[in-house]
Design a protein around this motif. Structure first.
Motif, PDB file in Angstrom:
ATOM      1  N   ILE A  93     -10.114 -24.848  48.570  1.00  0.00           N
ATOM      2  CA  ILE A  93      -9.554 -24.593  47.344  1.00  0.00           C
ATOM      3  C   ILE A  93     -10.357 -23.469  46.838  1.00  0.00           C
ATOM      4  O   ILE A  93      -9.872 -22.541  46.019  1.00  0.00           O
ATOM      5  CB  ILE A  93     -10.219 -25.840  46.219  1.00  0.00           C
ATOM      6  CG1 ILE A  93      -9.139 -27.012  46.696  1.00  0.00           C
ATOM      7  CG2 ILE A  93      -9.994 -25.299  44.842  1.00  0.00           C
ATOM      8  CD1 ILE A  93      -9.540 -28.099  45.868  1.00  0.00           C
ATOM      9  N   THR A  97      -7.968 -20.168  45.659  1.00  0.00           N
ATOM     10  CA  THR A  97      -8.191 -19.741  44.290  1.00  0.00           C
ATOM     11  C   THR A  97      -8.719 -18.368  44.073  1.00  0.00           C
ATOM     12  O   THR A  97      -8.571 -17.732  43.153  1.00  0.00           O
ATOM     13  CB  THR A  97      -8.702 -20.517  43.386  1.00  0.00           C
ATOM     14  OG1 THR A  97     -10.023 -20.991  43.936  1.00  0.00           O
ATOM     15  CG2 THR A  97      -7.836 -21.870  43.211  1.00  0.00           C
ATOM     16  N   VAL A 103      -1.344 -18.198  45.094  1.00  0.00           N
ATOM     17  CA  VAL A 103      -1.865 -19.457  44.986  1.00  0.00           C
ATOM     18  C   VAL A 103      -0.651 -20.656  44.840  1.00  0.00           C
ATOM     19  O   VAL A 103       0.101 -20.237  43.991  1.00  0.00           O
ATOM     20  CB  VAL A 103      -2.668 -19.479  43.651  1.00  0.00           C
ATOM     21  CG1 VAL A 103      -3.234 -21.240  43.552  1.00  0.00           C
ATOM     22  CG2 VAL A 103      -3.951 -18.614  43.819  1.00  0.00           C
ATOM     23  N   SER A 106      -0.285 -26.850  43.196  1.00  0.00           N
ATOM     24  CA  SER A 106      -1.276 -27.925  43.483  1.00  0.00           C
ATOM     25  C   SER A 106      -0.637 -28.979  43.650  1.00  0.00           C
ATOM     26  O   SER A 106      -1.504 -30.111  43.670  1.00  0.00           O
ATOM     27  CB  SER A 106      -2.526 -27.734  42.501  1.00  0.00           C
ATOM     28  OG  SER A 106      -2.197 -27.781  41.431  1.00  0.00           O
ATOM     29  N   ASP A 115      -4.739 -29.853  38.354  1.00  0.00           N
ATOM     30  CA  ASP A 115      -4.469 -28.340  38.622  1.00  0.00           C
ATOM     31  C   ASP A 115      -5.597 -28.165  39.753  1.00  0.00           C
ATOM     32  O   ASP A 115      -6.359 -28.776  40.060  1.00  0.00           O
ATOM     33  CB  ASP A 115      -4.642 -27.398  37.439  1.00  0.00           C
ATOM     34  CG  ASP A 115      -5.953 -27.591  36.748  1.00  0.00           C
ATOM     35  OD1 ASP A 115      -6.790 -28.054  37.291  1.00  0.00           O
ATOM     36  OD2 ASP A 115      -5.965 -26.971  35.531  1.00  0.00           O
ATOM     37  N   TRP A 116      -5.629 -26.733  40.222  1.00  0.00           N
ATOM     38  CA  TRP A 116      -6.803 -26.545  41.042  1.00  0.00           C
ATOM     39  C   TRP A 116      -8.110 -26.665  40.748  1.00  0.00           C
ATOM     40  O   TRP A 116      -9.059 -26.993  41.545  1.00  0.00           O
ATOM     41  CB  TRP A 116      -6.662 -24.873  41.626  1.00  0.00           C
ATOM     42  CG  TRP A 116      -5.278 -24.836  42.564  1.00  0.00           C
ATOM     43  CD1 TRP A 116      -4.065 -24.346  42.388  1.00  0.00           C
ATOM     44  CD2 TRP A 116      -5.085 -25.369  43.953  1.00  0.00           C
ATOM     45  NE1 TRP A 116      -3.224 -24.527  43.234  1.00  0.00           N
ATOM     46  CE2 TRP A 116      -3.730 -25.132  44.523  1.00  0.00           C
ATOM     47  CE3 TRP A 116      -6.108 -26.037  44.701  1.00  0.00           C
ATOM     48  CZ2 TRP A 116      -3.581 -25.617  45.708  1.00  0.00           C
ATOM     49  CZ3 TRP A 116      -5.575 -26.533  45.975  1.00  0.00           C
ATOM     50  CH2 TRP A 116      -4.172 -26.178  46.463  1.00  0.00           C
ATOM     51  N   HIS A 119      -9.028 -30.203  40.949  1.00  0.00           N
ATOM     52  CA  HIS A 119      -9.279 -30.611  42.106  1.00  0.00           C
ATOM     53  C   HIS A 119     -10.442 -30.245  42.775  1.00  0.00           C
ATOM     54  O   HIS A 119     -11.150 -31.018  43.316  1.00  0.00           O
ATOM     55  CB  HIS A 119      -8.101 -29.686  43.178  1.00  0.00           C
ATOM     56  CG  HIS A 119      -6.933 -30.532  43.356  1.00  0.00           C
ATOM     57  ND1 HIS A 119      -6.595 -31.317  44.178  1.00  0.00           N
ATOM     58  CD2 HIS A 119      -5.504 -30.349  42.895  1.00  0.00           C
ATOM     59  CE1 HIS A 119      -5.439 -31.875  44.224  1.00  0.00           C
ATOM     60  NE2 HIS A 119      -4.825 -30.842  43.234  1.00  0.00           N
ATOM     61  N   THR A 515       0.204 -16.774  41.121  1.00  0.00           N
ATOM     62  CA  THR A 515      -0.197 -18.177  41.149  1.00  0.00           C
ATOM     63  C   THR A 515       0.833 -19.126  41.224  1.00  0.00           C
ATOM     64  O   THR A 515       2.061 -18.972  40.597  1.00  0.00           O
ATOM     65  CB  THR A 515      -0.997 -18.634  39.890  1.00  0.00           C
ATOM     66  OG1 THR A 515      -0.440 -18.218  38.818  1.00  0.00           O
ATOM     67  CG2 THR A 515      -2.250 -17.768  40.048  1.00  0.00           C
TER      68      THR A 515
END
Length: 517
Positions: A93, A97, A103, A106, A115-116, A119, A515
């Protein structure tokens, strides 16, 4: 002291139970929707090239860890393995990111609502829990040994050595993920195993217009204006603005029209336009200020099948060599009369030299590059404005040799396809350093449902000779795109009797981060 050990035992059991639930649920979820799991891995900038191996390995490791954690004798091994796996997920991750070229979304898996950043926090929490559990199990074992219970410790670790080992494992896990990222990214760009990357936000459909015809093609552009020709009305040109509003309708006036035209094409390179028909053969040139064209070539010795405009006095062509009947490329130069310069070494024969070298050709004024893309093999040619070869590139599919069968008709001396050919690369267009190719083949780990709904276009950087990503162009009533062109960050598509307008994400195209969510 005993109370402390009981609390540590309870906490240890709780952490192990959490990990067992996490990995069992994760493994089962992946197995239930395995195709989707593989498709998501295929879109990862870190794992794309290793999707097949990783998809099976991760599930197997998660199951093994759950089993190890459920057996007290192997619990420490299970905790160390859990720690390593969560550290690798965390490293993944962080790299995605902060360092990845894009990106991805997710979504998916058991954490589909996160979301990232969420996570990342989730993974770090489980890493911390694994550290606490490892230190607890070592403390409990050592306490039992020192308290006179005559229970010899199963582990030759103390807190200090365990902490050092955890630090070493963290370094190894991060290094492994970094190496995987570098290796996968290089393979995807340069030696792609036919895995496409579809990045959210790479293209967005903006407008569509019913143009009432299925026989149209893109003839050129100028300052945001799009010129569209009509195969059924070859001397009529439609002009649209960037919002797909028709602004003008032009009728080309030829100096002479007493030619047996069969395949008229109009190519517009402002301020000039050209009318060609290589089956005659004849070429007209005119100015878009009055749309009147005069003959610049009328010579029965120079038949050609395709032509693209290089500059105001040069046209690249494809023709058949008189002796071998193989396709060749060359240029017509009109600066001082007519000079024909054939280039016999660009097209490479595999089977018959005619059908197997068929393809599309384009020239881009900005990059001054000529590109020829083969229909039936995974190759394209990049040359300069004099048709001097720069390099031979490969598309991401794996058809290196044309898969076609040719039949020779003795009575007529004709060559025809003996069976329906397998088209690899269909449509194409070039804009600056970007080559857009509509592939007719589905890649690995791709959605077949999506394949039926849209036309796939793969994007290549012709300066670097690498694959960048792919986008979808949506079908209309099961009809696929029949032509497209790119003007800056605008992509225009003719599909059925509709004209579609897409916006391309220039961050992705320019190599900046984009993203997915």
């Amino acid at each position: 002291m005993r109370l402390n050990i009981k609390i540590q035992n309870l906490f240890l059991e709780f952490i192990c139970l959490l990990y067992i639930l996490l990995f069992v649920y994760a493994a089962v979820s992946k197995l239930i929707d395995f195709d989707n799991f593989q498709a998501q891995l295929g879109q990862s900038p870190l794992l794309s090239a290793y999707t097949g191996f990783v998809s099976y390995t991760v599930i197997l490791i998660e199951i093994i860890i759950a089993v190890l954690l459920s057996i007290p004798r192997f619990r420490l091994i299970g905790l160390f393995t859990s720690f390593c796996l969560m550290v690798m997920f965390t490293a993944y991750i962080i790299i995605i990111t902060n360092y990845s070229s894009y990106v991805p979304c997710s979504c998916g898996g058991i954490l589909e609502n996160m979301d990232w950043n969420e996570h990342l926090i989730f993974n770090i929490c489980f890493v911390v829990l694994a550290v606490i559990a490892i230190l607890s199990i070592i403390n409990i074992s050592n306490e039992n040994e020192s308290s006179g219970n005559k229970i010899k410790s199963k582990y030759s670790l103390d807190n200090k050595s365990a902490t050092i080992l955890l630090g070493v494992l963290t370094f190894i896990c991060f290094t492994f993920i970094v190496g995987l990222y570098i290796s996968s990214d290089d393979l995807m760009h340069n030696e792609n195993p036919f895995i496409r990357r579809f990045i959210q936000g790479a293209s967005i459909k903006m407008e569509e217009k019913d143009v009432k015809s299925t026989s149209l093609y893109f003839a050129g552009s100028e300052n945001g204006k799009i010129f569209i020709g009509d195969n059924l009305a070859p001397l009529h040109i439609l002009e649209y603005d960037s919002l797909l509003h028709q602004t003008e309708h032009y009728k080309i006036k030829l100096e002479r029209e007493n030619f047996p035209f069969r395949s008229v094409q109009v190519r517009i390179a402002p301020p000039y336009f050209y009318v060609t028909d290589g089956t005659v053969p004849v070429i007209f040139k005119g100015n878009i200020s009055d749309w009147k064209a005069s003959i610049i070539m009328d010579n029965n010795s120079f038949y050609f099948s395709k032509a693209v405009i290089i500059d105001s006095s040069t046209i690249a062509f494809r023709a058949r060599q008189q002796i071998t009947l193989d396709n060749i490329l060359g240029t017509f130069n009109f600066k001082d009369g007519l000079t024909v310069i054939p280039t016999t070494s660009l097209l490479e024969k595999q089977i018959d030299g005619f059908f197997d070298t068929d393809g599309t050709m384009h020239y881009d004024k900005e990059s001054k590059k000529f590109v020829y893309t083969y229909f039936y093999r995974n190759q394209f040619i990049v040359a300069d404005n004099t048709l001097k070869l720069l390099y031979r590139g490969k598309t991401i599919d794996t058809t290196a040799h044309a898969n076609i069968k040719i039949a020779f008709i003795k009575s007529t001396g004709e060559r025809k396809f003996a069976s329906t050919p397998k088209v690899v690369n269909n449509l194409s267009a070039i804009s600056g350093n970007l080559l857009f190719i509509n592939s007719k083949l589905i890649g690995r780990y791709e959605s077949r449902a999506m394949w039926k709904k849209a036309t796939v276009v793969d994007i290549y950087d012709v300066n670097k000779g690498i694959y960048l990503s792919s986008i979808y162009l949506y079908n209309v009533e099961k009809l696929r795109a029949n032509d497209f062109t790119i003007i800056g960050s605008n992509l225009y598509v003719l599909v059925g009797n509709y004209l579609h307008h897409y916006i391309l994400n220039r961050n992705l195209i320019n190599g900046n981060k984009i993203t997915g969510r």
